[in-house]
Design a protein around this motif. Structure first.
Motif, PDB file in Angstrom:
ATOM      1  N   PRO A 176      13.086  32.644 -15.598  1.00  0.00           N
ATOM      2  CA  PRO A 176      14.535  32.896 -15.538  1.00  0.00           C
ATOM      3  C   PRO A 176      15.390  31.713 -15.966  1.00  0.00           C
ATOM      4  N   GLU A 177      14.929  30.499 -15.665  1.00  0.00           N
ATOM      5  CA  GLU A 177      15.734  29.323 -16.018  1.00  0.00           C
ATOM      6  C   GLU A 177      15.756  29.061 -17.533  1.00  0.00           C
ATOM      7  N   ASP A 178      14.932  29.800 -18.294  1.00  0.00           N
ATOM      8  CA  ASP A 178      14.867  29.602 -19.737  1.00  0.00           C
ATOM      9  C   ASP A 178      15.745  30.581 -20.522  1.00  0.00           C
ATOM     10  N   ASP A 179      16.551  31.377 -19.832  1.00  0.00           N
ATOM     11  CA  ASP A 179      17.300  32.430 -20.517  1.00  0.00           C
ATOM     12  C   ASP A 179      18.138  31.906 -21.684  1.00  0.00           C
ATOM     13  N   ALA A 180      18.769  30.741 -21.506  1.00  0.00           N
ATOM     14  CA  ALA A 180      19.661  30.239 -22.537  1.00  0.00           C
ATOM     15  C   ALA A 180      18.930  29.876 -23.821  1.00  0.00           C
ATOM     16  N   SER A 181      17.650  29.488 -23.722  1.00  0.00           N
ATOM     17  CA  SER A 181      16.906  29.060 -24.910  1.00  0.00           C
ATOM     18  C   SER A 181      15.964  30.140 -25.441  1.00  0.00           C
ATOM     19  N   LEU A 182      15.858  31.261 -24.752  1.00  0.00           N
ATOM     20  CA  LEU A 182      14.866  32.277 -25.085  1.00  0.00           C
ATOM     21  C   LEU A 182      15.034  32.787 -26.516  1.00  0.00           C
TER      22      LEU A 182
ATOM     23  N   THR B  49       4.193  26.545 -29.149  1.00  0.00           N
ATOM     24  CA  THR B  49       4.263  27.097 -27.795  1.00  0.00           C
ATOM     25  C   THR B  49       5.461  26.512 -27.055  1.00  0.00           C
ATOM     26  N   ARG B  50       5.789  27.166 -25.947  1.00  0.00           N
ATOM     27  CA  ARG B  50       6.760  26.602 -25.011  1.00  0.00           C
ATOM     28  C   ARG B  50       5.983  25.827 -23.957  1.00  0.00           C
ATOM     29  N   GLU B  51       6.401  24.592 -23.708  1.00  0.00           N
ATOM     30  CA  GLU B  51       5.650  23.699 -22.818  1.00  0.00           C
ATOM     31  C   GLU B  51       5.797  24.062 -21.347  1.00  0.00           C
ATOM     32  N   HIS B  52       6.968  24.533 -20.960  1.00  0.00           N
ATOM     33  CA  HIS B  52       7.237  24.813 -19.554  1.00  0.00           C
ATOM     34  C   HIS B  52       6.888  26.266 -19.260  1.00  0.00           C
ATOM     35  N   GLY B  53       6.093  26.509 -18.215  1.00  0.00           N
ATOM     36  CA  GLY B  53       5.729  27.875 -17.890  1.00  0.00           C
ATOM     37  C   GLY B  53       4.972  27.962 -16.587  1.00  0.00           C
ATOM     38  N   GLN B  54       4.508  29.176 -16.308  1.00  0.00           N
ATOM     39  CA  GLN B  54       3.752  29.455 -15.090  1.00  0.00           C
ATOM     40  C   GLN B  54       2.438  30.110 -15.480  1.00  0.00           C
TER      41      GLN B  54
ATOM     42  N   ASN C 117      14.639  43.272 -19.231  1.00  0.00           N
ATOM     43  CA  ASN C 117      14.166  42.373 -20.271  1.00  0.00           C
ATOM     44  C   ASN C 117      14.848  42.650 -21.606  1.00  0.00           C
ATOM     45  N   ALA C 118      15.199  43.907 -21.867  1.00  0.00           N
ATOM     46  CA  ALA C 118      15.960  44.213 -23.079  1.00  0.00           C
ATOM     47  C   ALA C 118      17.292  43.467 -23.068  1.00  0.00           C
ATOM     48  N   ALA C 119      17.895  43.360 -21.892  1.00  0.00           N
ATOM     49  CA  ALA C 119      19.158  42.628 -21.782  1.00  0.00           C
ATOM     50  C   ALA C 119      18.945  41.139 -22.048  1.00  0.00           C
ATOM     51  N   ARG C 120      17.821  40.579 -21.572  1.00  0.00           N
ATOM     52  CA  ARG C 120      17.546  39.156 -21.806  1.00  0.00           C
ATOM     53  C   ARG C 120      17.435  38.854 -23.296  1.00  0.00           C
ATOM     54  N   TYR C 121      16.782  39.743 -24.025  1.00  0.00           N
ATOM     55  CA  TYR C 121      16.539  39.511 -25.449  1.00  0.00           C
ATOM     56  C   TYR C 121      17.650  40.073 -26.336  1.00  0.00           C
TER      57      TYR C 121
END
Length: 322
Positions: free
Chosen positions: A188-194, A170-175, A121-125
Motif C-alpha cells: 500500500p505504501e507504494d501506491d504513488a510509484s506503482l 525488480t522492485r527492491e522493497h516488498g514482502q 486493484n483496478a483503481a490502484r492501477y
C-alpha cells in the motif's frame, strides 16, 4: 548466495518444481493453435497478443487465477487477477485500457469478494473493469480477467538475439509470501510509484532499448528465462552469482517466485547503460544476470562451474516459438 546445494542439485530442484511442470502443460495447447497462429500472422506465446492497428498495436491478454487461491481468499484472488493482466500489457511495452471479467461462483459472498478485489486493484492501477460475465457453479469459485491495451512499439518474447544481455528489473522493497512463492512488491505504501514504475516499460520500448522481454511469471526468473529463450529460438546463461534474493529469501524459491513487479529484458551490450539509466529511480534494482547464446540450452553458472538446466534442442519447455 546459497552454497548448500551443488549446481546439479539446484537443477534437479528447479526441474522438479510444480511451476515448471505447469508451464510444460502448455505444450498441447501450443501445438493445437500453432497452425492458426501462423495463418493469422500473430504468434501465440507472448505476454499479450500484438494486433497491428494503425501506427501501433492493440494488445489483448487474459489471465486466470488458481482455484486454491480463489477458494482460500477470493478478495486477494480478485486483486491478483488485475495485477497479472496489467503486468502482461506493460511487459509488452504497452499501456492498459480496460478489462472484463469472467466469474464462476456458487454463492453471492464469494462473487462480491472477487469483485471487490478486482475493483480495488483496478483503481490502484487506473484501469477500469468495464464488464464481464457471471456463472453460477455448483462447487468451486473461479475468476479470470481479459485486458485490452495499446502499444506504440512492442517488447516481444520472440526477438532476443545471441549476444544480448539478460537484464532483470525488480522492485527492491516488498514482502516475501513463502507459502505462495510470491514476492509482493506492490504494498500500500507504494501506491504513488506503482504506475510510474510500470510506465518505464513502454518508455523502454519506444526508445528502442529492448526488443524482447517477459514479466517474471509463476515459473519465476528461471522458468521465465527458459520461455523467453524458447520463444526466441536461442539459449541463455543464468549467472547465479549476479542474482541476489531479498534478505531472508532462499535462492531456489527466489528463482521460482512470481514477482508482482519483475521483468526480464533482452538488451544489447551497447544499450545496457541506457537501460540502467532509465530504470535508475528510487525503489528499483536493475542487474544483468546472464546472456543469450546460439546454442539452445539454458545453463546455470556459478563461479567457474556450469550445469544445463534445460536443453531446448532436446526437449521443449512450453512448446512456444515463432
Amino acid at each position: 548466495m546459497d552454497r548448500s546445494l551443488t549446481l546439479p542439485e539446484l537443477v534437479k530442484a528447479l526441474r522438479g518444481a510444480e511451476v515448471f511442470r505447469n508451464k510444460c502443460r502448455i505444450r498441447p495447447m501450443a501445438e493445437t493453435f500453432a497452425a492458426l497462429a501462423s495463418a493469422c500472422g500473430i504468434p501465440n506465446g507472448d505476454d499479450a497478443a500484438a494486433i497491428p492497428d494503425g501506427d501501433g498495436y492493440l494488445l489483448l491478454a487474459a489471465e486466470g487465477i488458481t482455484a486454491d487461491l480463489v477458494r482460500q481468499n477470493p478478495y486477494l484472488a480478485g486483486r491478483c487477477a488485475v495485477l497479472a493482466n496489467v503486468n502482461d500489457i506493460y511487459a509488452m511495452g504497452g499501456r492498459p485500457l480496460a478489462m472484463v471479467d469472467v466469474i464462476g461462483t456458487p454463492d453471492e459472498a464469494s462473487a462480491r469478494e472477487l469483485c471487490r478485489g478486482m475493483r480495488d486493484n483496478a483503481a490502484r492501477y487506473g484501469v477500469p473493469v468495464v464488464g464481464g460475465h457471471l456463472l453460477r457453479t455448483s462447487r468451486d469459485s473461479s475468476v479470470a480477467l481479459a485486458i485490452l491495451g495499446r502499444a506504440k512499439a512492442c517488447i516481444t518474447s520472440f526477438d532476443a538475439r545471441p549476444g544480448d544481455l539478460l537484464v532483470l528489473v525488480t522492485r527492491e522493497h516488498g514482502q516475501w509470501l513463502a507459502d505462495m512463492g510470491f514476492w509482493n512488491a506492490t504494498l500500500p505504501e507504494d501506491d504513488a510509484s506503482l504506475v510510474p514504475h510500470l510506465e518505464l516499460l513502454p518508455r523502454c520500448a519506444e526508445a528502442g532499448l529492448a526488443l524482447a522481454g517477459k514479466d517474471v511469471s509463476m515459473a519465476g526468473i528461471a522458468g521465465t528465462a527458459i520461455m523467453l529463450a524458447e520463444a526466441s529460438h536461442v539459449g541463455c546463461r543464468l549467472d547465479l552469482d549476479r542474482i541476489a534474493p531479498p534478505a531472508g529469501v532462499p535462492l531456489i524459491p527466489w528463482l521460482l517466485a512470481f514477482q508482482s513487479y519483475g521483468f526480464l529484458l533482452a538488451v544489447s551490450p551497447g544499450r545496457l547503460e541506457a537501460v540502467r539509466a532509465l530504470f535508475a529511480v528510487p525503489g528499483l534494482a536493475t542487474a544483468a544476470i546472464g546472456a543469450f547464446c546460439r546454442e539452445r540450452r539454458i545453463v546455470l553458472r556459478r563461479d567457474a562451474e556450469e550445469a544445463v538446466l534445460w536443453d531446448l534442442a532436446a526437449q521443449p519447455f512450453a512448446g512456444v516459438a515463432r
